[in-house]
Design an enzyme around this catalytic site. Structure first.
Site, PDB file in Angstrom:
ATOM      1  N   MET A   1      63.171  78.671  74.818  1.00 23.98           N
ATOM      2  CA  MET A   1      63.164  79.661  75.895  1.00 23.98           C
ATOM      3  C   MET A   1      64.232  79.309  76.924  1.00 23.98           C
ATOM      4  O   MET A   1      64.440  78.131  77.223  1.00 23.98           O
ATOM      5  CB  MET A   1      61.794  79.708  76.570  1.00 23.98           C
ATOM      6  CG  MET A   1      60.630  79.954  75.626  1.00 23.98           C
ATOM      7  SD  MET A   1      59.077  80.059  76.550  1.00 23.98           S
ATOM      8  CE  MET A   1      57.896  79.993  75.199  1.00 23.98           C
TER       9      MET A   1
ATOM     10  N   MET B   1      54.812  89.469  67.783  1.00 18.74           N
ATOM     11  CA  MET B   1      54.208  88.768  68.907  1.00 18.74           C
ATOM     12  C   MET B   1      52.862  89.396  69.237  1.00 18.74           C
ATOM     13  O   MET B   1      52.758  90.618  69.394  1.00 18.74           O
ATOM     14  CB  MET B   1      55.128  88.816  70.127  1.00 18.74           C
ATOM     15  CG  MET B   1      56.430  88.060  69.973  1.00 18.74           C
ATOM     16  SD  MET B   1      56.185  86.286  69.711  1.00 18.74           S
ATOM     17  CE  MET B   1      55.330  85.799  71.221  1.00 18.74           C
TER      18      MET B   1
ATOM     19  N   ASP C   1      52.198  85.371  66.364  1.00 20.44           N
ATOM     20  CA  ASP C   1      52.376  84.290  67.336  1.00 20.44           C
ATOM     21  C   ASP C   1      51.799  84.724  68.670  1.00 20.44           C
ATOM     22  O   ASP C   1      52.260  85.698  69.264  1.00 20.44           O
ATOM     23  CB  ASP C   1      53.870  83.974  67.466  1.00 20.44           C
ATOM     24  CG  ASP C   1      54.161  82.863  68.464  1.00 20.44           C
ATOM     25  OD1 ASP C   1      53.219  82.303  69.045  1.00 20.44           O
ATOM     26  OD2 ASP C   1      55.358  82.562  68.660  1.00 20.44           O
TER      27      ASP C   1
END
Length: 218
Positions: free
Chosen positions: A35, A135, A173
């Site tokens: 990230m 996601m 995820d």
């Protein structure tokens, strides 16, 4: 295909990453969240830590790039030796070129979609990917609550993949626990990223096995 578990080191002790990797020898992958504090509001780790992890574990690294300009950086992770490199559809300006570059270094190429991003517009990219990551939380932080709204999208993705043919994995995820993993498996997912559910447990290896059983028997 068989269930695969990819523990996320985002929930591990960053001061003991080699030990934390060794604590999940029965995992299929080690999930590494990269990230940049731009694409998502968090800053984690990058190429130097991935390089160190590659020397510290025999598990293949599943690198999930939540960054701006993945077209520039993603091939470097593949060249370094990551087993799988995931770029976000929302961030990539040249996904076909980037996914092909990832594959050219021998890594699996994956495309990630945020919870609010529809999967159907990306059907044309199925031939360029080895995995589709959906996601199940908003990206950026571990420990979030699973979003049930993504379950229909997993089913849509599974139908698209089956219609396309070939072996494309569907990964989920975010918020994956012993309570939610079965729902994901029933919807069509086969690769599961789990952070807190593994690294929040005293026995990491046992947590991996429990998740595997829950998904396999769904």
């Amino acid at each position: 295909m068989a269930v695969q578990i990819s523990p996320s080191i985002l929930s591990a002790d960053f001061a003991r990453l080699a030990d934390e990797a060794a604590a999940v020898p029965n995992a299929d992958w080690l999930h590494v969240d990269v990230m940049d504090n731009h694409f998502v509001p968090n800053l984690t780790l990058g190429l130097p830590v991935v390089e160190a992890l590659l020397k510290a574990t025999s598990l293949p690294l599943d690198c999930h790039l939540m960054i701006e300009d993945p077209d520039r950086w993603a091939p470097l992770y593949a060249e370094l030796g990551a087993g799988s490199v995931t770029i976000h559809a929302e961030a990539s300006r040249a996904p076909v070129r980037t996914l092909r570059q990832i594959r050219s270094f021998g890594a699996r190429a994956a495309l990630a979609l945020n919870p609010g991003t529809a999967v159907e517009p990306y059907e044309g990219l199925l031939g360029e990917i080895d995995m589709l990551l959906l996601m199940t939380v908003e990206p950026g932080f571990g420990g979030q609550e699973f979003l049930d709204m993504v379950l229909p999208k997993i089913r849509i993705a599974r139908a698209l993949v089956e219609r396309y043919g070939g072996e494309i994995w569907i990964q989920v995820d975010g918020g994956v626990t012993t309570d939610t993993i079965a729902r994901c498996a029933e919807a069509g997912a086969d690769v599961f990223v789990a952070g807190s559910a593994v690294y929040g447990s005293a026995d990491r290896a046992a947590a991996v096995e429990e998740l595997r059983v829950k998904a396999a028997t769904a």
